[in-house]
Every structure is written in C-alpha cells, then in structure tokens.
Design a protein around this motif. Structure first.
Motif, mmCIF file in Angstrom:
data_model
loop_
_atom_site.group_PDB
_atom_site.id
_atom_site.type_symbol
_atom_site.label_atom_id
_atom_site.label_comp_id
_atom_site.label_asym_id
_atom_site.label_seq_id
_atom_site.Cartn_x
_atom_site.Cartn_y
_atom_site.Cartn_z
ATOM 1 N N LEU A 29 0.854 -1.172 0.000
ATOM 2 C CA LEU A 29 0.000 0.000 0.000
ATOM 3 C C LEU A 29 0.899 1.233 0.000
ATOM 4 N N ILE A 30 0.686 2.128 -0.963
ATOM 5 C CA ILE A 30 1.476 3.368 -1.028
ATOM 6 C C ILE A 30 1.007 4.267 0.111
ATOM 7 N N THR A 31 1.918 4.598 1.025
ATOM 8 C CA THR A 31 1.539 5.373 2.202
ATOM 9 C C THR A 31 1.869 6.853 2.095
ATOM 10 N N ASP A 32 2.875 7.203 1.301
ATOM 11 C CA ASP A 32 3.275 8.605 1.225
ATOM 12 C C ASP A 32 4.031 8.862 -0.074
ATOM 13 N N ILE A 33 3.782 10.014 -0.669
ATOM 14 C CA ILE A 33 4.523 10.460 -1.852
ATOM 15 C C ILE A 33 4.937 11.906 -1.585
ATOM 16 N N ARG A 34 6.237 12.155 -1.599
ATOM 17 C CA ARG A 34 6.751 13.507 -1.368
ATOM 18 C C ARG A 34 7.660 13.927 -2.512
ATOM 19 N N ARG A 35 7.507 15.157 -2.930
ATOM 20 C CA ARG A 35 8.406 15.681 -3.952
ATOM 21 C C ARG A 35 9.659 16.192 -3.263
ATOM 22 N N GLU A 36 10.813 15.803 -3.808
ATOM 23 C CA GLU A 36 12.095 16.156 -3.209
ATOM 24 C C GLU A 36 12.693 17.340 -3.947
ATOM 25 N N GLY A 37 12.940 18.412 -3.234
ATOM 26 C CA GLY A 37 13.578 19.579 -3.832
ATOM 27 C C GLY A 37 12.747 20.214 -4.922
ATOM 28 N N GLY A 38 13.411 20.935 -5.781
ATOM 29 C CA GLY A 38 12.743 21.614 -6.886
ATOM 30 C C GLY A 38 12.927 20.884 -8.191
ATOM 31 N N GLU A 39 12.720 21.603 -9.254
ATOM 32 C CA GLU A 39 12.833 21.012 -10.588
ATOM 33 C C GLU A 39 14.260 20.519 -10.821
ATOM 34 N N ARG A 40 14.368 19.355 -11.441
ATOM 35 C CA ARG A 40 15.682 18.787 -11.740
ATOM 36 C C ARG A 40 16.355 19.608 -12.837
ATOM 37 N N ASN A 41 17.656 19.765 -12.727
ATOM 38 C CA ASN A 41 18.411 20.548 -13.687
ATOM 39 C C ASN A 41 18.855 19.634 -14.829
ATOM 40 N N GLU A 42 17.935 19.357 -15.740
ATOM 41 C CA GLU A 42 18.203 18.474 -16.866
ATOM 42 C C GLU A 42 17.708 19.115 -18.152
ATOM 43 N N VAL A 43 18.047 18.483 -19.266
ATOM 44 C CA VAL A 43 17.614 18.992 -20.565
ATOM 45 C C VAL A 43 16.092 18.988 -20.651
ATOM 46 N N SER A 63 4.032 -6.164 9.486
ATOM 47 C CA SER A 63 4.128 -5.133 8.451
ATOM 48 C C SER A 63 5.575 -4.703 8.275
ATOM 49 N N VAL A 64 5.957 -4.484 7.025
ATOM 50 C CA VAL A 64 7.309 -4.042 6.688
ATOM 51 C C VAL A 64 7.183 -2.799 5.817
ATOM 52 N N ASN A 65 7.994 -1.799 6.106
ATOM 53 C CA ASN A 65 7.992 -0.557 5.328
ATOM 54 C C ASN A 65 9.123 -0.565 4.319
ATOM 55 N N GLY A 66 8.947 0.184 3.249
ATOM 56 C CA GLY A 66 9.978 0.346 2.242
ATOM 57 C C GLY A 66 9.808 1.691 1.558
ATOM 58 N N SER A 67 10.787 2.050 0.755
ATOM 59 C CA SER A 67 10.691 3.315 0.023
ATOM 60 C C SER A 67 11.512 3.215 -1.256
ATOM 61 N N THR A 68 11.202 4.091 -2.175
ATOM 62 C CA THR A 68 11.908 4.168 -3.436
ATOM 63 C C THR A 68 11.857 5.598 -3.939
ATOM 64 N N LYS A 69 12.621 5.876 -4.969
ATOM 65 C CA LYS A 69 12.593 7.196 -5.614
ATOM 66 C C LYS A 69 12.147 7.019 -7.051
ATOM 67 N N LYS A 70 11.468 8.024 -7.561
ATOM 68 C CA LYS A 70 10.988 7.990 -8.941
ATOM 69 C C LYS A 70 11.131 9.384 -9.520
ATOM 70 N N ILE A 71 11.552 9.460 -10.773
ATOM 71 C CA ILE A 71 11.627 10.739 -11.480
ATOM 72 C C ILE A 71 10.407 10.814 -12.385
ATOM 73 N N ASP A 72 9.636 11.882 -12.225
ATOM 74 C CA ASP A 72 8.394 12.010 -12.984
ATOM 75 C C ASP A 72 8.147 13.483 -13.289
ATOM 76 N N ASN A 73 7.034 13.746 -13.945
ATOM 77 C CA ASN A 73 6.714 15.112 -14.352
ATOM 78 C C ASN A 73 6.189 15.929 -13.170
ATOM 79 N N ALA A 74 5.744 17.133 -13.443
ATOM 80 C CA ALA A 74 5.364 18.069 -12.397
ATOM 81 C C ALA A 74 3.953 17.857 -11.864
ATOM 82 N N ILE A 75 3.230 16.873 -12.363
ATOM 83 C CA ILE A 75 1.886 16.627 -11.863
ATOM 84 C C ILE A 75 1.976 16.245 -10.399
ATOM 85 N N TYR A 76 1.193 16.904 -9.566
ATOM 86 C CA TYR A 76 1.230 16.660 -8.131
ATOM 87 C C TYR A 76 0.678 15.274 -7.826
#
Length: 132
Positions: A29-43, A63-76
């Motif tokens: 179950l996805i428990t939290d999604i947070r945007r990290e920092g600002g816009e990425r400095n990429e092309v 219960s076991v917790n985990g986390s990951t990172k994902k790069i995606d667009n600006a949609i909240y």
C-alpha cells in the motif's frame, strides 16, 4: 572506508537483481509520496524527484515498510490510501525489498555494480614505489 562503500554499491545492485529472480511477491500500500527539492536541472524540463513510501504485510501478519525514488513530471502526486504496487522481498530478510518494477535487470543495477568496482579497484590502487 572507500572499499566498504564500494562493497555496499555492489551488494545493493546484486540484491535488486536477485530480488527479481528469487524474491517473494507481496502487494504494498502506497503510504506517502513527497516531492524532493525543486525542478531537476536536466535537458528535459518539468522533471521532479519523488520519494515514495510503502508498506506491505508478510504472511505472518508483520508489516514491513519500504521506500523508493521515482523521477516524474510536475503533476502533483498524492497517496490516497488506496494505491497499491507489487513488491519483491527476501523471505529470510524482508527488510531488503523493492518495488517489482525496480527489480528488473537494467542499466541502474549495472551502474551500481560498476561504481562499486571503481571505488574498490581504482580508488584503492597503490602507487608503486621504485627502490633507490
């Protein structure tokens, strides 16, 4: 210290590949999604890094917790308490886990292993001294 860091990168890369082959399946179950920092400095403009937290339940009810990172667009993105994702974990140590999509062999794992090898073999290379 550099050698230990290199070993950690190698183990991390190999563990995610191994999870894809011998890891047990669970639904998280996805428990939290947070945007990290600002816009990425990429092309490609409008890319952001998101931290995604999840929790899954083992067959014994723990219960076991985990986390990951994902790069995606600006949609909240927001965790709605209903979103689910497939997870792979080791039955002998479920704290090593990853989303199933992250366990498919790819460039990311090879990159981790290559960085680990670089840290171990290149950074620890001793200069040969010439006897006088």
């Amino acid at each position: 210290v550099i050698t230990l860091l290199g070993l950690a990168f190698i183990v991390w890369g190999l563990a995610t590949i191994t999870l894809g082959f011998i890891g047990n399946n669970a639904t998280a179950l996805i428990t939290d999604i947070r945007r990290e920092g600002g816009e990425r400095n990429e092309v490609k403009r409008g890319s952001y890094t998101y931290n995604i937290s999840y929790t899954f339940t083992l067959p014994n009810g723990k219960s076991v917790n985990g986390s990951t990172k994902k790069i995606d667009n600006a949609i909240y993105l927001k965790a709605d308490g209903k979103s689910k994702a497939a997870v792979k974990y080791f039955s002998f140590f479920p704290y090593i886990n990853a989303l199933e999509q992250d366990t498919k062999p790819g460039f990311g794992q090879l990159e981790l292993i290559a960085v680990g090898c670089f840290l171990i073999f290149v950074m620890n290379k001793r200069k040969k001294t010439v006897p006088k």
